[in-house]
Design a protein around this motif. Structure first.
Motif, PDB file in Angstrom:
ATOM      1  N   ARG A 106     -59.874  -1.817  -8.189  1.00  0.00           N
ATOM      2  CA  ARG A 106     -59.554  -2.398  -9.489  1.00  0.00           C
ATOM      3  C   ARG A 106     -60.041  -3.843  -9.429  1.00  0.00           C
ATOM      4  N   SER A 107     -60.894  -4.222 -10.368  1.00  0.00           N
ATOM      5  CA  SER A 107     -61.470  -5.571 -10.380  1.00  0.00           C
ATOM      6  C   SER A 107     -62.109  -5.901  -9.029  1.00  0.00           C
ATOM      7  N   GLN A 108     -62.854  -4.956  -8.495  1.00  0.00           N
ATOM      8  CA  GLN A 108     -63.567  -5.090  -7.222  1.00  0.00           C
ATOM      9  C   GLN A 108     -62.656  -5.208  -5.999  1.00  0.00           C
ATOM     10  N   GLU A 109     -61.339  -5.039  -6.177  1.00  0.00           N
ATOM     11  CA  GLU A 109     -60.409  -5.109  -5.051  1.00  0.00           C
ATOM     12  C   GLU A 109     -59.908  -3.714  -4.704  1.00  0.00           C
ATOM     13  N   ALA A 110     -59.985  -3.340  -3.438  1.00  0.00           N
ATOM     14  CA  ALA A 110     -59.500  -2.032  -2.991  1.00  0.00           C
ATOM     15  C   ALA A 110     -57.985  -1.980  -3.126  1.00  0.00           C
ATOM     16  N   ILE A 111     -57.487  -0.918  -3.786  1.00  0.00           N
ATOM     17  CA  ILE A 111     -56.039  -0.783  -3.976  1.00  0.00           C
ATOM     18  C   ILE A 111     -55.479   0.490  -3.346  1.00  0.00           C
ATOM     19  N   ALA A 112     -56.350   1.457  -3.039  1.00  0.00           N
ATOM     20  CA  ALA A 112     -55.869   2.705  -2.440  1.00  0.00           C
ATOM     21  C   ALA A 112     -57.018   3.423  -1.761  1.00  0.00           C
ATOM     22  N   GLN A 113     -56.653   4.369  -0.911  1.00  0.00           N
ATOM     23  CA  GLN A 113     -57.653   5.175  -0.219  1.00  0.00           C
ATOM     24  C   GLN A 113     -57.217   6.632  -0.266  1.00  0.00           C
ATOM     25  N   ILE A 114     -58.156   7.523  -0.520  1.00  0.00           N
ATOM     26  CA  ILE A 114     -57.876   8.957  -0.526  1.00  0.00           C
ATOM     27  C   ILE A 114     -58.785   9.604   0.503  1.00  0.00           C
ATOM     28  N   SER A 115     -58.173  10.378   1.402  1.00  0.00           N
ATOM     29  CA  SER A 115     -58.956  11.095   2.409  1.00  0.00           C
ATOM     30  C   SER A 115     -58.286  12.435   2.668  1.00  0.00           C
ATOM     31  N   THR A 116     -58.932  13.271   3.452  1.00  0.00           N
ATOM     32  CA  THR A 116     -58.375  14.587   3.742  1.00  0.00           C
ATOM     33  C   THR A 116     -57.087  14.456   4.539  1.00  0.00           C
ATOM     34  N   HIS A 117     -56.231  15.430   4.386  1.00  0.00           N
ATOM     35  CA  HIS A 117     -54.947  15.469   5.078  1.00  0.00           C
ATOM     36  C   HIS A 117     -55.109  16.293   6.344  1.00  0.00           C
ATOM     37  N   SER A 118     -54.649  15.759   7.457  1.00  0.00           N
ATOM     38  CA  SER A 118     -54.709  16.481   8.721  1.00  0.00           C
ATOM     39  C   SER A 118     -53.286  16.758   9.193  1.00  0.00           C
ATOM     40  N   PRO A 119     -52.794  17.988   8.986  1.00  0.00           N
ATOM     41  CA  PRO A 119     -51.412  18.297   9.342  1.00  0.00           C
ATOM     42  C   PRO A 119     -51.087  18.033  10.815  1.00  0.00           C
ATOM     43  N   GLU A 145     -63.468   6.210 -13.311  1.00  0.00           N
ATOM     44  CA  GLU A 145     -64.436   7.193 -12.810  1.00  0.00           C
ATOM     45  C   GLU A 145     -63.734   8.469 -12.370  1.00  0.00           C
ATOM     46  N   ILE A 146     -62.616   8.332 -11.690  1.00  0.00           N
ATOM     47  CA  ILE A 146     -61.863   9.511 -11.246  1.00  0.00           C
ATOM     48  C   ILE A 146     -61.317  10.281 -12.437  1.00  0.00           C
ATOM     49  N   GLN A 147     -60.843   9.570 -13.460  1.00  0.00           N
ATOM     50  CA  GLN A 147     -60.285  10.234 -14.641  1.00  0.00           C
ATOM     51  C   GLN A 147     -61.337  11.046 -15.385  1.00  0.00           C
ATOM     52  N   ARG A 148     -62.588  10.619 -15.339  1.00  0.00           N
ATOM     53  CA  ARG A 148     -63.645  11.365 -16.026  1.00  0.00           C
ATOM     54  C   ARG A 148     -63.899  12.727 -15.396  1.00  0.00           C
ATOM     55  N   ASP A 149     -63.774  12.825 -14.071  1.00  0.00           N
ATOM     56  CA  ASP A 149     -64.044  14.092 -13.395  1.00  0.00           C
ATOM     57  C   ASP A 149     -63.225  14.200 -12.109  1.00  0.00           C
ATOM     58  N   PRO A 150     -61.901  14.348 -12.235  1.00  0.00           N
ATOM     59  CA  PRO A 150     -61.041  14.352 -11.046  1.00  0.00           C
ATOM     60  C   PRO A 150     -61.363  15.473 -10.055  1.00  0.00           C
ATOM     61  N   LEU A 151     -61.737  16.645 -10.549  1.00  0.00           N
ATOM     62  CA  LEU A 151     -62.029  17.754  -9.641  1.00  0.00           C
ATOM     63  C   LEU A 151     -63.260  17.483  -8.785  1.00  0.00           C
ATOM     64  N   GLU A 152     -64.232  16.796  -9.327  1.00  0.00           N
ATOM     65  CA  GLU A 152     -65.423  16.438  -8.551  1.00  0.00           C
ATOM     66  C   GLU A 152     -65.034  15.528  -7.382  1.00  0.00           C
ATOM     67  N   TYR A 153     -64.179  14.550  -7.638  1.00  0.00           N
ATOM     68  CA  TYR A 153     -63.772  13.636  -6.570  1.00  0.00           C
ATOM     69  C   TYR A 153     -62.896  14.341  -5.536  1.00  0.00           C
ATOM     70  N   LEU A 154     -62.030  15.253  -5.975  1.00  0.00           N
ATOM     71  CA  LEU A 154     -61.240  16.020  -5.012  1.00  0.00           C
ATOM     72  C   LEU A 154     -62.126  16.910  -4.157  1.00  0.00           C
ATOM     73  N   ARG A 155     -63.160  17.485  -4.755  1.00  0.00           N
ATOM     74  CA  ARG A 155     -64.107  18.302  -3.990  1.00  0.00           C
ATOM     75  C   ARG A 155     -64.769  17.453  -2.906  1.00  0.00           C
ATOM     76  N   ARG A 156     -65.157  16.245  -3.256  1.00  0.00           N
ATOM     77  CA  ARG A 156     -65.805  15.357  -2.297  1.00  0.00           C
ATOM     78  C   ARG A 156     -64.855  15.004  -1.149  1.00  0.00           C
ATOM     79  N   VAL A 157     -63.578  14.794  -1.461  1.00  0.00           N
ATOM     80  CA  VAL A 157     -62.595  14.514  -0.418  1.00  0.00           C
ATOM     81  C   VAL A 157     -62.424  15.730   0.479  1.00  0.00           C
ATOM     82  N   GLU A 158     -62.355  16.915  -0.127  1.00  0.00           N
ATOM     83  CA  GLU A 158     -62.242  18.143   0.666  1.00  0.00           C
ATOM     84  C   GLU A 158     -63.411  18.303   1.624  1.00  0.00           C
ATOM     85  N   GLU A 159     -64.575  17.811   1.243  1.00  0.00           N
ATOM     86  CA  GLU A 159     -65.763  17.907   2.092  1.00  0.00           C
ATOM     87  C   GLU A 159     -65.793  16.819   3.167  1.00  0.00           C
TER      88      GLU A 159
END
Length: 75
Positions: free
Chosen positions: A30-43, A8-22
């Motif tokens: 992967r196979s219904q198992e969580a393998i990673a998390q992406i969230s906004t960066h707080s310096p 899903e991310i590969q189909r529209d990576p910019l859309e998902y990055l926009r959502r994270v920015e918001e």
């Protein structure tokens, strides 16, 4: 929090990055198992630390190497 697959991310990576920015958090699955998390960066809350225990005594947490005579790459 939104669960997404790599495909899903590969189909529209910019859309998902926009959502994270918001402020949305993405959980990559992967196979219904969580393998990673992406969230906004707080310096302000990010505290870089050395990943190698050997370096712990040499790292003071500052982003710079130093200045003046205390920092010489070559004597």
């Amino acid at each position: 929090m939104v669960r997404v697959t790599i495909e899903e991310i590969q189909r529209d990576p910019l859309e998902y990055l926009r959502r994270v920015e918001e402020g949305e958090t993405l959980v990559i699955v992967r196979s219904q198992e969580a393998i990673a998390q992406i969230s906004t960066h707080s310096p302000s809350s990010a505290s870089p630390t050395p990943s190698d225990p050997f370096l712990e005594g040499f790292y003071d947490g500052s982003p710079e190497l130093g200045s003046g005579s205390d920092c010489q790459l070559f004597p």
